[in-house]
Each structure stands twice: as structure tokens, then as C-alpha cells.
Design an enzyme around this catalytic site. Structure first.
Site, PDB file in Angstrom:
ATOM      1  N   CYS A 160      -3.061  -3.145  -2.049  1.00 21.68           N
ATOM      2  CA  CYS A 160      -3.621  -4.231  -1.243  1.00 21.68           C
ATOM      3  C   CYS A 160      -3.849  -5.492  -2.066  1.00 21.68           C
ATOM      4  O   CYS A 160      -4.642  -6.356  -1.679  1.00 21.68           O
ATOM      5  CB  CYS A 160      -4.907  -3.790  -0.552  1.00 21.68           C
ATOM      6  SG  CYS A 160      -4.677  -2.318   0.481  1.00 21.68           S
ATOM      7  N   THR A 168       0.841  -1.188   0.000  1.00 24.82           N
ATOM      8  CA  THR A 168       0.000   0.000   0.000  1.00 24.82           C
ATOM      9  C   THR A 168       0.878   1.241   0.000  1.00 24.82           C
ATOM     10  O   THR A 168       2.109   1.145   0.054  1.00 24.82           O
ATOM     11  CB  THR A 168      -0.976   0.021   1.192  1.00 24.82           C
ATOM     12  OG1 THR A 168      -1.975   1.024   0.971  1.00 24.82           O
ATOM     13  CG2 THR A 168      -0.264   0.299   2.505  1.00 24.82           C
TER      14      THR A 168
END
Length: 238
Positions: A181, A83
Site C-alpha cells: 500500500c 498489495t
């Protein structure tokens, strides 16, 4: 464990620390020190801060999900995948001693519920997507499902570290260099993008602090889909 009671082993209030902007590695070192202190009998803490722009990779990150241009990535010991953190994103690190028996699924659900409550309070239809972690806005005919809040944690010696990120008024183009993610078929969004007005980190920090503490102590009830199918993916335990 009932959702109506605290998930924390301590009855002392959570110490909320608003830290401003902190380098990622400095914040990680601070977390480890606070875990040691908590294990030794110290208080639970919630760190609220922003990071300078940085990519971080959880333990499940695949090579193709990293930046193709070789941009540096900090490899971490949290659950989840890759991320981005940076200005305009509120990051929260709960350093919490969990009650026995340890229930990581319950902890993840409570953090999600807190962020959902903050988004709902601003007028957004936020919720969960079954099989995926974090906080989402539903898709429609023009847009896919969009992630507005991410979660990735670690449990060490019965104590949580790492945590969550809520996109407020951050530069969403930073996510375009990665598969955020590990999810390639959905979007990433922010409070500002969804509400059509600037929503700063400062505007939501107090609400996030309050709702997270409410959720951890059972004052905010958890609802929605089960996260059992993905909790092991966003959490790393030792």
C-alpha cells in the site's frame, strides 16, 4: 449525507455470495459483469472469497514499490497502491450502486467501520490512522502501527467495484517483497498473529458479511477520524 441512512441507491437486500477460492482475473471479470448488471437494474452484491497468491497494483503504485525480483504483478484500475492477495486472506468486493450525490469518502469510511467492528468483536483494539486508509492496530514500544485490513475501490457509472482485504491467517512474508500500500514505515499483521491463535477466513466470513451490510445501510454508525485526506487515494472514479 447522514451516516444514519443507507449509502445505497437500492432498498433491496445486498446479495452476499461466498465464492471460495477464485483466480484474481476471473474475479475481476465477474465484478465487471456484475457492475453492468447493477447499472441495468440488478441487485447490489457482496462477493466474499480468497485468491491464489497474487500481487495487484492500484493506479498510484510507484516503480520502487513493486517486487524487486520481477515477480509478476496484475495492474488494476482501482485506487491505492500495490498489495498482495492470497490464501488466508478474506477479500470482499461490494458491487453497490451508490445513492446520489455520490459520496466515496462515506463509502470508504463505512467499509472501514465494518472491518473495525469485526476486529473489535474478536478482542482487538483496531481503528484508523489519520492520513492512511484501511484498518490498523496501534503501535506500542515494541511494534509500529500495523495494518490488518486494506481498501482499494473503483466507482464506475455510480457503482463500486474492487473492495477490501482482511488478513486472517495468511502468510505475512508475502508482503516483504513489496512496499504494501506504499507504506514503508509501518507493519502488516493478521488476526492470527495478533490473537495468538489461528483465525481462519471461514471463522470471520459471516461477521464480515453482516457488518458490511450493516455499515452500508446505516445500521452501524461510523466513528473515528476523517478520511478526507486519503479517500481520493484509495478510490478511482470514472
Amino acid at each position: 449525507m447522514s451516516m444514519a441512512i443507507s449509502i445505497r441507491s437500492s432498498t433491496r437486500p445486498v446479495e452476499v455470495r461466498r465464492l471460495g477460492t477464485v483466480e484474481y482475473l476471473d474475479a475481476w471479470e465477474l465484478q465487471r459483469g456484475l457492475v453492468d448488471a447493477r447499472v441495468a437494474g440488478g441487485s447490489d452484491a457482496l462477493l466474499l472469497l480468497q485468491h491464489p497468491s497474487v500481487y495487484t497494483a492500484g493506479k498510484r503504485t510507484e516503480p520502487h514499490e513493486r517486487p524487486a525480483d520481477g515477480t509478476p504483478v496484475v495492474d488494476t484500475d482501482r485506487g491505492g497502491k500495490i498489495t498482495w492477495h492470497g490464501p488466508g486472506q478474506l477479500v470482499g468486493y461490494p458491487i453497490v450502486g451508490l445513492a446520489e450525490p455520490l459520496d466515496v469518502v462515506n463509502f470508504v469510511r463505512r467499509i472501514e467501520e465494518a472491518l473495525i467492528a469485526v476486529c473489535t468483536g474478536l478482542g482487538l483494539d483496531a481503528g484508523r490512522v489519520e492520513g492512511r486508509s484501511g484498518v490498523w492496530l496501534p503501535g506500542d514500544g515494541l511494534r509500529p502501527e500495523r495494518k490488518i485490513g486494506a481498501i482499494g475501490i473503483r466507482v464506475s457509472r455510480g457503482t463500486t467495484l474492487h473492495g477490501f482485504a482482511l488478513n486472517c491467517d495468511c502468510d505475512l512474508s508475502a508482503f516483504s517483497a513489496i512496499v504494501p500500500c506504499g507504506i514503508a514505515d509501518a507493519g502488516v499483521t493478521s488476526l492470527t498473529a495478533e490473537l495468538g491463535r489461528r483465525v481462519t477466513v471461514d471463522e470471520v466470513t459471516d461477521a464480515v458479511a453482516a457488518r458490511v451490510c450493516d455499515a452500508l445501510d446505516g445500521r452501524l454508525a461510523v466513528s473515528g477520524v476523517s478520511v478526507d485526506t486519503y479517500a481520493s487515494g484509495v478510490a478511482s472514479t470514472q
